[in-house]
Scaffold this motif. Structure first.
Motif, PDB file in Angstrom:
ATOM      1  N   LEU A 274       0.849  -1.191   0.000  1.00 57.16           N
ATOM      2  CA  LEU A 274       0.000   0.000   0.000  1.00 57.16           C
ATOM      3  C   LEU A 274       0.885   1.241   0.000  1.00 57.16           C
TER       4      LEU A 274
ATOM      5  N   GLY B 173     -11.753  -6.616  -3.678  1.00 57.56           N
ATOM      6  CA  GLY B 173     -11.354  -5.410  -2.960  1.00 57.56           C
ATOM      7  C   GLY B 173     -11.984  -4.136  -3.475  1.00 57.56           C
TER       8      GLY B 173
ATOM      9  N   SER C 153      -3.269  -0.970  -5.658  1.00 56.83           N
ATOM     10  CA  SER C 153      -3.188  -2.091  -4.720  1.00 56.83           C
ATOM     11  C   SER C 153      -4.435  -2.955  -4.761  1.00 56.83           C
TER      12      SER C 153
ATOM     13  N   TRP D 292      -6.974  -2.312  -3.036  1.00 59.81           N
ATOM     14  CA  TRP D 292      -7.603  -2.183  -1.710  1.00 59.81           C
ATOM     15  C   TRP D 292      -8.347  -0.859  -1.633  1.00 59.81           C
TER      16      TRP D 292
ATOM     17  N   SER E 205     -10.185   1.934   0.445  1.00 70.13           N
ATOM     18  CA  SER E 205     -10.290   2.484   1.794  1.00 70.13           C
ATOM     19  C   SER E 205     -11.749   2.810   2.099  1.00 70.13           C
TER      20      SER E 205
ATOM     21  N   LEU F 127      -8.521   4.180  -3.837  1.00 74.37           N
ATOM     22  CA  LEU F 127      -7.647   3.032  -3.990  1.00 74.37           C
ATOM     23  C   LEU F 127      -6.204   3.506  -3.890  1.00 74.37           C
TER      24      LEU F 127
ATOM     25  N   ASP G 258       0.273   0.658  -5.507  1.00 79.37           N
ATOM     26  CA  ASP G 258       1.126  -0.413  -4.997  1.00 79.37           C
ATOM     27  C   ASP G 258       2.600  -0.121  -5.277  1.00 79.37           C
TER      28      ASP G 258
END
Length: 552
Positions: A212, A269, A424, A426, A428, A434, A437
């Motif tokens: 992250l 994700g 990534s 992912w 939040s 996002l 990475d």
């Protein structure tokens, strides 16, 4: 390599100031003309009666006129005056009808449902511009929604930095697969008034957690605006805040990226923001709101004029999402001197390390500085490219590019990247973003190398950016060499460059050749180009459907 040093403090960088464009109020003009017409039509009946009396006099009046020659001459003068008045009246009706004839909107505006905004040239002189050519300024990006938003900032009195930063914020919302508040940003800005050219360089990569990356968009965009912008910072964020709250439609590019992510089994994700309640990813045309991102931007709009405050507006909720006990602190981006080389056609500028700008100049220097315009640039180009790419580490393969330019030649080129598609992966929960990475502990290496050629004999400015990983510098070099060395017309040099280079599986070029343009063929590499010529801005993207432009 010779560099031009520019003081990057706020007091030493001249911002390009714009007066707000005051479009003529066509409605009020037409109402005034209609009132004048009513007055003229009101007297028409009286003139018509008198005309009939002149053209068809009775016999008693004929005898009276014959008996009084002086009176006859006076009557003849009156008739002549009336006829002249009628002719003038008819001419005025014709001109008024032409002026009041409805003006059409462009086919593109009608298709996209955009608001009708007439350019000053269309309003005052009536001449038409071809698609992509604008008399005052233009914005080109990967989203028509965001290009329109940037164009509107120009119309509100903003400069190219305002327009570019506003467009970038919009893209951070509508294209989360390529860019976002979690992305790294690079920029190249040229001020035509002062002939200063500076580059935005992001901070070294930092990791919030494994995989992250530290977000850097807000401090980078605010640094640009604080030193070079004109409109209030809150104005630049307002349109994207409203779009995040009210929602936007997923376009084709985002829908395709979501479908690929889903097919690879990596879309979990991205939910719930980009998924239906059953967990399947959203498709083209689906409506998305991002209240978390809107809240972050609202906090940033109200923060004090300090870069660390803008970063904390994002980092505080991220720390809560990641259950981090200690407050997060990020490093700040910088404004630095742009790299440059002198060419026969002017000065070529690009961004310094850690971008690929140095690689681009190395590939171009030998064939252009050595060059005779009639010589074959392939030997020098291939040798330099093989030497440079032998030591290149594969760079971020995914990114976003945009440009904003005015007719005086001031231009902002912005490039950003999450490193991978959706970064990534992912999402939040608190911020709706996002993260990238990008790995920590080293400088962010990227394909980004926006470049501009300026200050030549004709004073025109050419600005170019490419998206496509490590091949981006080669794509730009092919276009620039086709135009500067082979003298290929610029529109053809970007869509069908004559210079072609083949890259092996290792990423190192292995052959170069000149080829004639093929009818119907198109450059497969993604680029955008903005230029000034004859006080007009020309904006072009390849492929054209990827980069809609808007201007005025």
């Amino acid at each position: 390599m010779e560099q031009t040093r520019v003081n990057s403090q706020a007091g030493c960088l001249e911002s390009v100031q714009y007066q707000k464009l005051l479009l003529q109020d066509s409605d009020s003009e037409e109402e005034g003309e209609e009132e004048e017409d009513e007055i003229e039509f009101g007297s028409e009946e009286e003139e018509e009666d008198e005309t009939k009396a002149v053209l068809f006099p009775d016999s008693s009046r004929q005898r009276s006129l014959q008996a009084n020659p002086a009176q006859s001459r006076q009557r003849l003068k009156a008739w002549a005056g009336i006829l002249s008045a009628l002719l003038l009246l008819g001419l005025s009706f014709y001109l008024a009808a032409r002026h009041l004839r409805p003006r059409g909107t462009s086919a593109q505006d009608q298709k996209m449902g955009a608001p009708k905004i007439q350019s000053l040239d269309h309003h005052t002189s009536g001449h038409h511009h071809s698609p992509g050519i604008y008399p005052h300024g233009a914005v080109i990006s990967e989203s028509d929604t965001c290009s329109i938003l940037g164009r509107d900032l120009l119309l509100d009195g903003g400069n190219v930095v305002d327009a570019g930063v506003g467009t970038a914020l919009c893209l951070a919302l509508v294209h989360p697969h390529e860019t976002g508040l979690g992305a790294a940003f690079w920029a190249l800005f040229h001020n035509s008034s002062s002939n200063q050219t500076v580059a935005l360089t992001p901070a070294p990569a930092q990791a919030l957690a494994p995989g992250l990356g530290m977000p850097g968009a807000l401090p980078a965009l605010h640094l640009l605006h604080r030193n070079l912008g004109h409109l209030p910072w809150s104005r630049l964020l307002a349109a994207t805040i409203a779009l995040a709250q009210d929602g936007f439609s997923i376009d084709k590019a985002l829908a395709e990226a979501l479908a690929k992510r889903d097919a690879a089994g990596q879309a979990t994700g991205l939910c719930p923001l980009l998924c239906y309640p059953n967990g399947t990813v959203l498709g083209q045309g689906a409506h998305v709101t991002n209240r978390g991102l809107a809240a972050v931007l609202q906090r940033a709009a109200q923060a004090p004029e300090m870069d660390d405050q803008f970063l904390s507006a994002l980092l505080h909720p991220l720390a809560e999402d990641l259950f981090l006990k200690e407050p997060l602190q990020g490093m700040m981006p910088t404004l630095e001197p742009a790299l440059q080389i002198a060419l026969p056609q002017g000065l070529l500028f690009t961004t310094p390390s850690p971008t690929a700008g140095e690689l681009l100049l190395k590939v171009l220097r030998n064939p252009l500085q050595a060059g005779g315009l009639t010589s074959d640039p392939c030997p020098g180009f291939l040798a330099a490219a093989q030497d440079a790419y032998a030591r290149v580490i594969p760079a971020a393969p995914v990114g976003s590019i945009l440009a904003a330019m005015d007719r005086e030649g001031s231009v902002l080129l912005l490039a950003s990247s999450l490193n991978s598609t959706f970064g990534s992966g992912w999402l939040s929960p608190s911020t709706g973003i996002l993260l990238s990475d990008f790995g920590g502990g080293s400088q962010i290496a990227s394909w980004a190398c926006p470049a501009l050629l300026c200050c030549g004999p004709e004073g025109d400015v050419l600005a170019l950016a490419a998206s496509g990983g490590s091949s981006a510098p080669l794509a730009m070099a092919k276009t620039l060499l086709s135009y500067l060395a082979l003298q290929q017309p610029l529109p053809d040099a970007i869509t069908q460059p004559q210079l072609q280079i083949q890259v092996g599986s290792s990423g190192v070029p292995h052959s170069c050749r000149k080829t004639p343009p093929k009818p119907g063929a198109s450059n497969p590499e993604a680029l955008l180009l903005v230029t000034t010529h004859a006080e007009h801005v020309r904006a072009t993207g390849v492929p054209a459907s990827y980069y809609p432009s808007r201007g005025h």
